[in-house]
Each structure stands twice: as structure tokens, then as C-alpha cells.
Scaffold this motif. Structure first.
Motif, PDB file in Angstrom:
ATOM      1  N   GLY A 178      29.760  43.200  33.768  1.00 35.75           N
ATOM      2  CA  GLY A 178      30.223  44.648  33.556  1.00 35.75           C
ATOM      3  C   GLY A 178      29.115  45.469  34.488  1.00 35.75           C
ATOM      4  N   SER A 179      29.181  46.526  33.801  1.00 33.26           N
ATOM      5  CA  SER A 179      28.084  47.542  34.592  1.00 33.26           C
ATOM      6  C   SER A 179      26.631  47.221  34.535  1.00 33.26           C
ATOM      7  N   LYS A 180      26.151  46.382  33.508  1.00 37.76           N
ATOM      8  CA  LYS A 180      24.799  45.879  33.392  1.00 37.76           C
ATOM      9  C   LYS A 180      24.818  44.585  34.007  1.00 37.76           C
ATOM     10  N   LYS A 182      40.152  44.549  35.578  1.00 33.17           N
ATOM     11  CA  LYS A 182      40.169  46.144  35.736  1.00 33.17           C
ATOM     12  C   LYS A 182      39.119  46.821  36.385  1.00 33.17           C
ATOM     13  N   ALA A 183      38.290  46.169  36.985  1.00 35.78           N
ATOM     14  CA  ALA A 183      37.089  46.664  37.861  1.00 35.78           C
ATOM     15  C   ALA A 183      37.599  47.191  39.096  1.00 35.78           C
ATOM     16  N   HIS A 184      36.773  48.309  39.506  1.00 33.63           N
ATOM     17  CA  HIS A 184      37.199  48.720  40.717  1.00 33.63           C
ATOM     18  C   HIS A 184      36.172  48.064  41.952  1.00 33.63           C
ATOM     19  N   SER A 185      35.236  47.555  41.471  1.00 41.84           N
ATOM     20  CA  SER A 185      34.198  46.697  42.559  1.00 41.84           C
ATOM     21  C   SER A 185      33.556  45.642  41.789  1.00 41.84           C
ATOM     22  N   VAL A 186      33.396  44.553  42.420  1.00 41.69           N
ATOM     23  CA  VAL A 186      32.409  43.489  41.701  1.00 41.69           C
ATOM     24  C   VAL A 186      31.146  43.394  42.970  1.00 41.69           C
ATOM     25  N   SER A 187      29.871  43.455  42.535  1.00 40.26           N
ATOM     26  CA  SER A 187      28.886  43.594  43.455  1.00 40.26           C
ATOM     27  C   SER A 187      27.841  42.173  43.279  1.00 40.26           C
ATOM     28  N   LEU A 188      27.483  41.662  44.361  1.00 38.27           N
ATOM     29  CA  LEU A 188      26.380  40.684  44.107  1.00 38.27           C
ATOM     30  C   LEU A 188      25.109  41.123  44.988  1.00 38.27           C
ATOM     31  N   GLU A 189      23.928  40.993  44.448  1.00 37.78           N
ATOM     32  CA  GLU A 189      22.499  41.439  45.067  1.00 37.78           C
ATOM     33  C   GLU A 189      21.792  40.236  44.953  1.00 37.78           C
ATOM     34  N   LEU A 190      21.371  39.790  46.071  1.00 41.69           N
ATOM     35  CA  LEU A 190      20.327  38.730  46.382  1.00 41.69           C
ATOM     36  C   LEU A 190      19.024  39.560  46.517  1.00 41.69           C
ATOM     37  N   ALA A 230      29.834  44.537  37.757  1.00 42.27           N
ATOM     38  CA  ALA A 230      31.090  45.233  38.108  1.00 42.27           C
ATOM     39  C   ALA A 230      31.285  46.894  37.702  1.00 42.27           C
ATOM     40  N   ASP A 231      31.861  47.752  38.319  1.00 38.59           N
ATOM     41  CA  ASP A 231      32.020  48.942  38.170  1.00 38.59           C
ATOM     42  C   ASP A 231      33.588  49.138  37.829  1.00 38.59           C
ATOM     43  N   GLY A 232      33.657  50.307  36.961  1.00 40.41           N
ATOM     44  CA  GLY A 232      35.054  50.752  36.680  1.00 40.41           C
ATOM     45  C   GLY A 232      35.736  49.702  35.558  1.00 40.41           C
ATOM     46  N   GLY A 233      35.030  48.784  35.295  1.00 41.63           N
ATOM     47  CA  GLY A 233      35.517  47.898  33.984  1.00 41.63           C
ATOM     48  C   GLY A 233      35.160  46.521  34.248  1.00 41.63           C
ATOM     49  N   ASN A 234      35.477  45.811  33.397  1.00 35.44           N
ATOM     50  CA  ASN A 234      34.707  44.271  33.227  1.00 35.44           C
ATOM     51  C   ASN A 234      35.518  43.545  34.195  1.00 35.44           C
ATOM     52  N   ALA A 235      34.961  42.499  35.061  1.00 33.68           N
ATOM     53  CA  ALA A 235      35.727  41.527  35.905  1.00 33.68           C
ATOM     54  C   ALA A 235      35.286  40.026  35.230  1.00 33.68           C
ATOM     55  N   LYS A 236      36.213  39.247  35.550  1.00 31.58           N
ATOM     56  CA  LYS A 236      36.221  37.809  35.005  1.00 31.58           C
ATOM     57  C   LYS A 236      35.603  36.940  36.258  1.00 31.58           C
ATOM     58  N   ILE A 237      34.731  36.104  35.805  1.00 28.11           N
ATOM     59  CA  ILE A 237      34.034  34.935  36.847  1.00 28.11           C
ATOM     60  C   ILE A 237      34.453  33.768  36.253  1.00 28.11           C
ATOM     61  N   PRO A 238      35.727  33.094  36.352  1.00 24.34           N
ATOM     62  CA  PRO A 238      36.020  31.965  35.583  1.00 24.34           C
ATOM     63  C   PRO A 238      35.056  30.805  36.046  1.00 24.34           C
ATOM     64  N   ASP A 239      34.420  30.838  37.079  1.00 18.69           N
ATOM     65  CA  ASP A 239      33.921  29.582  37.689  1.00 18.69           C
ATOM     66  C   ASP A 239      32.528  30.047  38.662  1.00 18.69           C
ATOM     67  N   MET A 298      26.058  42.538  48.670  1.00 18.76           N
ATOM     68  CA  MET A 298      27.580  42.252  48.916  1.00 18.76           C
ATOM     69  C   MET A 298      28.416  42.789  47.791  1.00 18.76           C
ATOM     70  N   VAL A 299      29.529  43.507  48.223  1.00 18.79           N
ATOM     71  CA  VAL A 299      30.227  44.208  47.313  1.00 18.79           C
ATOM     72  C   VAL A 299      31.888  43.982  47.651  1.00 18.79           C
ATOM     73  N   TYR A 300      32.423  43.603  46.548  1.00 13.11           N
ATOM     74  CA  TYR A 300      33.969  43.316  46.706  1.00 13.11           C
ATOM     75  C   TYR A 300      34.663  44.722  46.220  1.00 13.11           C
ATOM     76  N   ASP A 301      35.313  45.260  47.233  1.00 14.92           N
ATOM     77  CA  ASP A 301      35.770  46.518  46.840  1.00 14.92           C
ATOM     78  C   ASP A 301      37.432  46.297  46.664  1.00 14.92           C
ATOM     79  N   VAL A 302      37.917  46.360  45.514  1.00 10.97           N
ATOM     80  CA  VAL A 302      39.389  45.885  45.243  1.00 10.97           C
ATOM     81  C   VAL A 302      40.416  46.858  46.064  1.00 10.97           C
TER      82      VAL A 302
END
Length: 610
Positions: free
Chosen positions: A474-476, A496-504, A593-602, A514-518
Motif C-alpha cells: 500500500g501507500s506505506k 486497484k493500484a495505479h502504480s507499484v514502486s520499488l526503491e533500492l 503502491a499508490d492509488g490502492g493496494n497491490a498484491k505480491i503473491p510471490d 523502479m515504478v510500474y505504471d499500470v
């Protein structure tokens, strides 16, 4: 650390040591005669395997004429040290055993007197020795990517597989870590992970010029007359003009004989980087040659690799046309999920890459043995397609005769915009991880090339460092510790997320985002704050890759080494390769994730064997 065996009698090991040159006396096997402000003789008087040459990278190149028994053997361009010694490189003296060797050196230094010229740092640091220390002194040297022991490296060349061994030749300057004195260095591997470095160049500059890029193939039928199963290399000899030459090996590719009838192919305009293969359908050799300044590829055929007939050209006005076209490769691949096969033509170009500088584009189409015909898109045009969406993936070519019908490629992991300026000195440049080429059909009906990590790379995994199932983001940000060398695997369902971000990130505040923009269907990679970025205005950058996802879900496989990050998405359907130079290793991964929660199944993190 993946260790590289060296023919110099030492082993290169990882470390974050400062680069310290060898401090040697002028009496160590040499006599020095200063003839003028710009001319000096260095006489080899001692016995040993190597003459140590002191280098200062910021200095101008000196012409080092090697005189053997009174005759000119060859001329090197070396940045001999003036005010300090950055590092040293070895000149192999074993070939001159029992002979008189003198270096007649001409510099371009501005010196008013001979006395002033004598003060240059190089003269007190020449020496004859039996050993040359290649212990790693670079904190950014990769742990599990191929690098040269020392010196400059660019394009991979002459790659082939034979008798269980992968042979990787490469453009190499053994006498400094900037471009010059190009020859073919070579490393070999049985697993595409551990590389044994051959001690000397396998093909060296000669009277026809420096040794530019080319290819090697196994002549199973002895069509060239060099012997059954001879390894035949074809390369560009580059001096005032660029011409094509042959060399052959009868010992499996470890040593080569230069063909005395060179050159075998000449043109009236600049052409280079010959890539040849045996075509079983036409029962002749096919050659693709880059007509560099004309932005096209020339296709030739030959019965014996010596006499070549021009059959067609391809590319004028098609694809990315900036810069020069280089390093072609042409091969056939099956289309995933079908019985169809298509041909792929790789075309490396510089500049003109999608994010500036050098990059690899490709075309999909048909090849009848003489002419390559590209596929068209829905608008009846030839689309421009990119093999990798990072800044640091160039000169990609494949191994000939790879086992099991594989099409395995390796690229140069850098960019001509800044390759000579990256923050290393003992060596410059690494190769990408080896990759397997495939073809898949996208949702738009077009065929695209996939690049998946070679299966051997799974052996890099040491242990599971972290494993989480059915996680939500989520946003946190959720924070995870990561090891310095690692492979990260995850599946992202944006829901429902608009984007998912990974920060190293590291403790110094340096970070890669790295940002996945849906909505846009892209994955971005931002290295503007990744660490050392100020050595070139072109290095800080954001790159973007289309994810080719039909349902919004993506999977990622991320390889992190000391100075690179390679991101493979959805089984290689999109790839990004980018260099990074953090002052301290990245130690934390944030996921949000922004705009809603995203799922990370693995989600898994593997440590990498060192």
C-alpha cells in the motif's frame, strides 16, 4: 566473489581496495636514454616475462615503437605517466626471448629541456619482472559478470561453443583502460558463470590495422581448407580503411593463425563487424556486414569463406537511423506456442539508442538465403524494436554452435556516451549476463524478441535470503533488507493500484527507483540519485520499458551486482540493463503502491554465490 583464473599466474579477487600502482626502480632490468624533450629509448637489459609499463589516464598517448634486433616489431599507443602512475600494464617479453628489445618512445609532452623531460613519472617505474599483479583493486568490479583482468574492453567478438567450452572473445586494449591498440582478448567458460582469462590477445594488430569486431564459426566440412572442425574467425582490419580478414585455429580456438591472403573482402566505403554462419538450407556461408555510415547491412555468400559474393542489402531508411550501424547478427528462432519460425536481424547502432548513445535494435522477418525481408506492422511500416530498454546494453551478438539449438547472446554492458569515464581504472567495462533469445507474439499481433537469463545462471543462487507469500503493498512502504549481491523475484498484481514502486537504497541516501505504471503499461528505472553520477552529463537518466502485459500482472527477475542492475520482466518479454555506482552497496528494498493496494503473491530474494 566469482574468481577468474588468469594465465598470469595470479587470481583476481574481489575487494574495495584503492588502486595502487607498483612502485619500481628504473634499475629493474631497463636502461633509459633520453634523446630529446620528446624522444626516449628504453632498453630491456634484464630477464623476465614482462616489461611493466606505467600509465596515467589523463596523459596524452605516446607512440611506443618496439624494436626487436634492430627491426620494428609493432607500435603501441600508451598513456605513459607524466606526473603520477595510475596503474601499470604488462608487455609480454616471452615472445622476444634471446633477442635485443628496445622501446623507441615518442611523447607529445610540452617540455622545454631534456632535464625537465627526465622528471616524468614513467621513467622511474619501468621494470622487468616475472609476475604481474592482477589482484582486484576496484570496488565496482562485478562479482558475477565477465570482465577483463585489466585494460579496456568493448564489443564481444568471435563467440562460439565447442567441446563443452564457451569461448568469449572481446575487443581489448591490454595497454590501458581507454580505447586503443584493439585486439581480441579471450575468456573461456564451461558454465557461463566462471571465466578463465587467456593471458594474451588471441588476434593482435598487424600491418593491416587494429582488430575490430567479427565472428567465429566451426568449419565442420573444411570448406576453407584450414582443417576439419577448424575454428575460423572473420574480423575487420582497421587502419586507414576497414577491410575484412580471416584467422583460423586448429586447437579449438585457443590460438589463431592469421590467413596470409588477407584481406578477403574489401569495399570502397566503410564496412565492419562481419558476422558469418553456415546456412544448411543453401549449403554455403552467409555473411552479414555492417555498412556503417550508410545505415544498412550487406549480405554476402561464399562457398569457402574466402571468396564472397554480394547478394543484397537491407536497412536504408528503416529503423533507427542515427549514428552508425554496427555489430549485426542474423539467426532463425521458433515462435513461442506455434510451429512457425522467423528470422531475427540484430542491428547495434551508436548513437541513436532509444535513451541516447548506443543500443541494440532488431528486425523480425524472413530470409531466403540471399535477402532479408522484414515484417510490417498494421500500418504497413517496418517497426523499430529494441532488444533492451536500459542505457547499458550494446554490441549484442550470439555464440555460434551453441548446444541444443539455443541462441545464447552476450552484450557489452556500457554506453559509448560515457564508457571511457566510468569510475574504474584497473579495467573498464563488463559484459551482460548471458541471455537466451526467443520470439513471442504480442497483443498487437507483432512478433517480439524475448531475452531470458541463461539457465546456467540459477547456479548463482546461494540460499533464500527472504521469502514472502501473498503480500500486499500500500501507500506505506514495506522495507526489506537485501544482500549486496542478490537476485530478486516477484510477481506483481496491481489490483486497484495505479502504480507499484520499488526503491533500492543505501545508508547514504543513494537510491534507484523502479515504478510500474499500470495505465501506461511501462516500468521505469531512475538512476539519477543512484550514487556516483557526475562523471558524465549523460549518465543520470530515467529509462522506460513496455511491459507487454495483457492482464496488468507482471513478474520481475532482478539481478544486482556491484555496479549493475539487470531487470527481466515476464520471462524476458521486457528487459532493462543499467549501470550504477553506489558509494555503498544497496541494503534496503522498499515496496509500495499508490492509488490502492497491490498484491505480491510471490516474493523471494536469493543471495548470490561469491
Amino acid at each position: 566473489m566469482i574468481r577468474f583464473k588468469s594465465g598470469l599466474g595470479v587470481v583476481i579477487a574481489s575487494g574495495a581496495l584503492a588502486l595502487m600502482p607498483m612502485q619500481l626502480s628504473a634499475t629493474d632490468g631497463v636502461e633509459i636514454d633520453h634523446l630529446g624533450v620528446n624522444n626516449t629509448l628504453v632498453r630491456v637489459t634484464g630477464e623476465g616475462k614482462y616489461l611493466i609499463l606505467p600509465v596515467q589516464e589523463s596523459n596524452d598517448e605516446a607512440a611506443v615503437n618496439i624494436i626487436v634486433d634492430g627491426k620494428l616489431d609493432r607500435t603501441l599507443s600508451v598513456r605513459l605517466a607524466k606526473s603520477k602512475v595510475d596503474y601499470t600494464v604488462p608487455l609480454n617479453l616471452e615472445r622476444y626471448a634471446g633477442k635485443n628489445v628496445v622501446l623507441n618512445i615518442t611523447t607529445t609532452q610540452n617540455r622545454s629541456t631534456v632535464r625537465e623531460a627526465k622528471e616524468d613519472a614513467c621513467w622511474s617505474n619501468f621494470a622487468v619482472t616475472d609476475t604481474f599483479d592482477t589482484t582486484n583493486r576496484e570496488k565496482f568490479r562485478p562479482a558475477y559478470h565477465h570482465t577483463p583482468l585489466y585494460g579496456w574492453m568493448n564489443d564481444p567478438n568471435g563467440m562460439f561453443y565447442k567441446d563443452g567450452v564457451w569461448h568469449l572473445a572481446f575487443q581489448w586494449n591490454p595497454y590501458g583502460s581507454k580505447w586503443q591498440n584493439l585486439s581480441w582478448g579471450q575468456s573461456t567458460s564451461r558454465d557461463l558463470i566462471h571465466w578463465e582469462t587467456q593471458p594474451d590477445a588471441v588476434i593482435e594488430p598487424d600491418g593491416l590495422g587494429m582488430i575490430f569486431s567479427g565472428s567465429s564459426a566451426i568449419d565442420k566440412a573444411n570448406s576453407a581448407g584450414f582443417g576439419k572442425d577448424a575454428v575460423v574467425a572473420m574480423y575487420t582490419s582497421a587502419a586507414a580503411s576497414q577491410i575484412q580478414s580471416l584467422a583460423w585455429s586448429n586447437d579449438g580456438g585457443y590460438t589463431y593463425n592469421v590467413y596470409p591472403g588477407n584481406p578477403v573482402l574489401t569495399l570502397e566505403s566503410e564496412a565492419r563487424d562481419p558476422n558469418m554462419f553456415w546456412n544448411p538450407e543453401t549449403k554455403e556461408w552467409t555473411l552479414v556486414l555492417a555498412h556503417a555510415l550508410d545505415h544498412e547491412m550487406l549480405i554476402f555468400t561464399s562457398p569457402d569463406m574466402k571468396e564472397w559474393t554480394l547478394q543484397s542489402s537491407f536497412g536504408k531508411g528503416l529503423g533507427a537511423q542515427d549514428g552508425v550501424w554496427e555489430c549485426p547478427d542474423l539467426f532463425e528462432l521458433p515462435v513461442d506456442g506455434s510451429d512457425e519460425k522467423k528470422w531475427v536481424l540484430l542491428c547495434n547502432l551508436n548513437p541513436g539508442g532509444i535513451f541516447g548513445g548506443s543500443a541494440t535494435q532488431y528486425f523480425v522477418g524472413d530470409f531466403d538465403g540471399k535477402t532479408f525481408t522484414p515484417d510490417l506492422d498494421a500500418d504497413g511500416k517496418v517497426p523499430t524494436k529494441w532488444l533492451d530498454y536500459g542505457k547499458d546494453h550494446y554490441a549484442t551478438v550470439s555464440f555460434s554452435d551453441a548446444p541444443d539449438g539455443r541462441r545464447t547472446v552476450i552484450g557489452w554492458m556500457s554506453n559509448w556516451q560515457y564508457a571511457p569515464e566510468v569510475p574504474t581504472m584497473q579495467y573498464r567495462s563488463a559484459n551482460t549476463l548471458p541471455r537466451e533469445m526467443g520470439l513471442f507474439r504480442g497483443d498487437d499481433g507483432q512478433l517480439y524478441v524475448s531475452s531470458t537469463p541463461s539457465p546456467e545462471l540459477e547456479a548463482l543462487r546461494s540460499k533464500v535470503f527472504k521469502s514472502v507469500g501473498n503480500m500486499s503493498a500500500g501507500s506505506k512502504p514495506k522495507k526489506y533488507a537485501i544482500p549486496e549481491l542478490c537476485e530478486i523475484l516477484m510477481t506483481i498484481d496491481p489490483a486497484k493500484a495505479h502504480s507499484v514502486s520499488l526503491e533500492l537504497s543505501n545508508a547514504l541516501g543513494e537510491h534507484v527507483d523502479m515504478v510500474y505504471d499500470v495505465k501506461s503499461g511501462t516500468l521505469s528505472f531512475d538512476r539519477r540519485h543512484s550514487g556516483i553520477v557526475d562523471f558524465s552529463q549523460d549518465f543520470p537518466a530515467v529509462t522506460y520499458a513496455p511491459v507487454h502485459s495483457s492482464d496488468g500482472k507482471i513478474s520481475l527477475r532482478i539481478f544486482i551486482d556491484r555496479s549493475s542492475i539487470e531487470v527481466f520482466g515476464d520471462n524476458g518479454r521486457f528487459v532493462m540493463t543499467n549501470l550504477v555506482f553506489p558509494n555503498a552497496p544497496y541494503s534496503t528494498l522498499d515496496i509500495k503502491a499508490d492509488g490502492g493496494n497491490a498484491k505480491i503473491p510471490d516474493f523471494r530474494i536469493y543471495t548470490i554465490n561469491d
